[in-house]
Design a protein around this motif. Sequence first.
Motif, PDB file in Angstrom:
ATOM      1  N   GLU A 241     -30.819 -74.764 -50.924  1.00 56.17           N
ATOM      2  CA  GLU A 241     -31.698 -74.891 -52.089  1.00 56.17           C
ATOM      3  C   GLU A 241     -32.238 -76.318 -52.114  1.00 56.17           C
ATOM      4  O   GLU A 241     -31.470 -77.266 -52.107  1.00 56.17           O
ATOM      5  N   LYS A 242     -33.558 -76.438 -52.141  1.00 56.60           N
ATOM      6  CA  LYS A 242     -34.155 -77.785 -52.070  1.00 56.60           C
ATOM      7  C   LYS A 242     -33.898 -78.603 -53.327  1.00 56.60           C
ATOM      8  O   LYS A 242     -33.900 -79.825 -53.290  1.00 56.60           O
TER       9      LYS A 242
ATOM     10  N   SER B 221     -36.044 -68.514 -61.629  1.00 61.31           N
ATOM     11  CA  SER B 221     -34.878 -67.718 -62.036  1.00 61.31           C
ATOM     12  C   SER B 221     -34.189 -68.229 -63.297  1.00 61.31           C
ATOM     13  O   SER B 221     -33.382 -67.512 -63.884  1.00 61.31           O
TER      14      SER B 221
ATOM     15  N   ASN C 157     -37.256 -67.435 -66.917  1.00 62.76           N
ATOM     16  CA  ASN C 157     -37.781 -66.132 -67.340  1.00 62.76           C
ATOM     17  C   ASN C 157     -37.162 -65.660 -68.656  1.00 62.76           C
ATOM     18  O   ASN C 157     -36.309 -66.323 -69.233  1.00 62.76           O
TER      19      ASN C 157
ATOM     20  N   TRP D   3     -35.138 -60.220 -68.895  1.00 62.91           N
ATOM     21  CA  TRP D   3     -35.161 -58.750 -69.013  1.00 62.91           C
ATOM     22  C   TRP D   3     -34.806 -58.099 -67.680  1.00 62.91           C
ATOM     23  O   TRP D   3     -35.349 -58.463 -66.621  1.00 62.91           O
TER      24      TRP D   3
ATOM     25  N   ALA E 281     -35.090 -76.500 -46.444  1.00 62.45           N
ATOM     26  CA  ALA E 281     -35.347 -76.023 -45.081  1.00 62.45           C
ATOM     27  C   ALA E 281     -36.780 -76.409 -44.746  1.00 62.45           C
ATOM     28  O   ALA E 281     -37.695 -76.111 -45.519  1.00 62.45           O
TER      29      ALA E 281
ATOM     30  N   HIS F 240     -41.195 -59.734 -61.864  1.00 61.72           N
ATOM     31  CA  HIS F 240     -40.133 -58.751 -62.146  1.00 61.72           C
ATOM     32  C   HIS F 240     -38.846 -59.042 -61.395  1.00 61.72           C
ATOM     33  O   HIS F 240     -37.944 -58.226 -61.379  1.00 61.72           O
ATOM     34  N   GLY F 241     -38.769 -60.194 -60.740  1.00 64.79           N
ATOM     35  CA  GLY F 241     -37.706 -60.381 -59.753  1.00 64.79           C
ATOM     36  C   GLY F 241     -36.334 -60.666 -60.316  1.00 64.79           C
ATOM     37  O   GLY F 241     -35.341 -60.482 -59.620  1.00 64.79           O
TER      38      GLY F 241
ATOM     39  N   GLY G 139     -34.678 -59.203 -62.930  1.00 65.33           N
ATOM     40  CA  GLY G 139     -33.922 -57.966 -63.170  1.00 65.33           C
ATOM     41  C   GLY G 139     -33.528 -57.260 -61.889  1.00 65.33           C
ATOM     42  O   GLY G 139     -32.443 -56.688 -61.791  1.00 65.33           O
TER      43      GLY G 139
END
Length: 441
Positions: free
Chosen positions: A47-48, A56, A59, A62, A185, A397-398, A400
């Motif tokens: 993770e940078k 993440s 949001n 939901w 990366a 939508h990622g 949920g």
Amino acid sequence: MRVPLQKIETNQTLPESADAVIIGGGIVGVFAAYYLVRRGLKVALLEKGLIGAEQSSRNWGWCRQQNRDARELPMATKSLDLWERFAAETGEDTGFRRCGLLYLSNDDAELEGWARWRDFAGTAGVTTHMLDSTKATERGRASGRIWKGGVFSPSDGTADPSRAAPAVAKAIVKLGSSVHQNCAARGIETTAGRLSAVVTERGTIRTPVAVMAGGAWASSFCRQIGIRFPQASIRSSILSVSAGADDLPDALHTADVSITRRSDNGYTLAISGRGRVDPTPQQLRFADQFVPMFLRRWRSLAPGGAEGWRSGHETLARWRLDAPTPMERMRILDPTPDRSTIELTHRRACALLPSLTKTSITAAWAGYIDSTPDGVPGIGEIASVPGFILAAGFSGHGFGIGPGAGHLIADIITGAEPLVDPRPYHPNRFKTAAWGKVADF
Ligand SMILES: Cc1cc2nc3c(=O)[nH]c(=O)nc-3n(C[C@H](O)[C@H](O)[C@H](O)COP(=O)(O)OP(=O)(O)OC[C@H]3O[C@@H](n4cnc5c(N)ncnc54)[C@H](O)[C@@H]3O)c2cc1C
């Protein structure tokens, strides 16, 4: 950084090799790593910036089947089970609860659309209840208004964005795998045409598999290795308020404003779909591909400013692997919240739900929502670079479906029976210029 986020401790020393390297510590990357580690693979998660610090944590939280596009519904249904199972498997708390989602409306066309979706969802075994005016008014009593109708989806829920990705990363560390923050990366190496290593700012990890789960940064990374991934992002601004309004539904959507209870009993307030388009070189490059999406959503979009151009996530530039890249210059994409949207959202929420006037604003932030032209994520191995798996473009939508996406990625890598049919997600569809069907909701 303006958004609430639980910080976690992670490893400093990079491994020399791994069975798989996951690039990106958002909800998709952490769940992909989690399901691989559970299958006994040695995984390095890079993770940078900080785990969960981009979309993440920004949001609403939901986790819904309600109103999902047919292509995503199976993954949404499986994900709800996986959210529950994750807590049972690890004892870590993502804040997930099946609290049900409430939708209220006075618009006949909107209600008809929801009724059509209910009929379709029934064929997929998903139960959702249409509410007549009496029931909708009763469920929406905190508004003190009469509603024509609504929907309640009892098996849907919410998780807490400020702690979900960190909770999964903690579980990965406990299982003995390595998680590295502040480690970007920069690119990959190939041997005889196959992926053979991931090059990071702190050294190279030999690996046969890499997953690009870099959210809004995925397309610019892919460009470095000759992969064309049409992706564009919209800046969406939201706010949170303190605890103190205790008579409200856990999660409510109306056309004016939506609210979600947070783990601290405060609420997140937002206007669905509203966003600003900050032009970037990448947006201009893929503009023709996004025409159908834009035509569908333009009413809720407004022009933005130069921030997107400056922040570098949608650059067309090529970078070297032995010098700092745009990802190291922008550790956390933390765009400026749009003040007029924040004020409007707060005003609308207090007008709709008067008990919110007893609370105070605790934070306001924005996030770049990364989207594909058809609003469905791109998940799958790229044929031109065997071993390189793309998992991005979650199109708002990622969060949920993060567990389901992570599980599917692990299935693809290990050759296991896939959790859901992977075909609707495969990035091959972006190769053709033909416009795909834009996701309904
Ligand atoms: C305001 C808002 C409201 C939303 N509401 C909802 C909702 O209610 N429900 C829902 O399901 N979805 C919602 N979404 C969408 C959801 O948040 C995203 O789809 C999801 O979080 C995407 O997860 P991700 O892991 O793909 O990306 P991200 O969370 O953006 O994570 C990608 C990570 O990769 C890292 N990274 C990038 N490149 C590199 C690199 N080269 N090396 C190392 N690290 C790298 C980044 O720093 C970042 O942390 C919303 C989004 C926003 C902004």
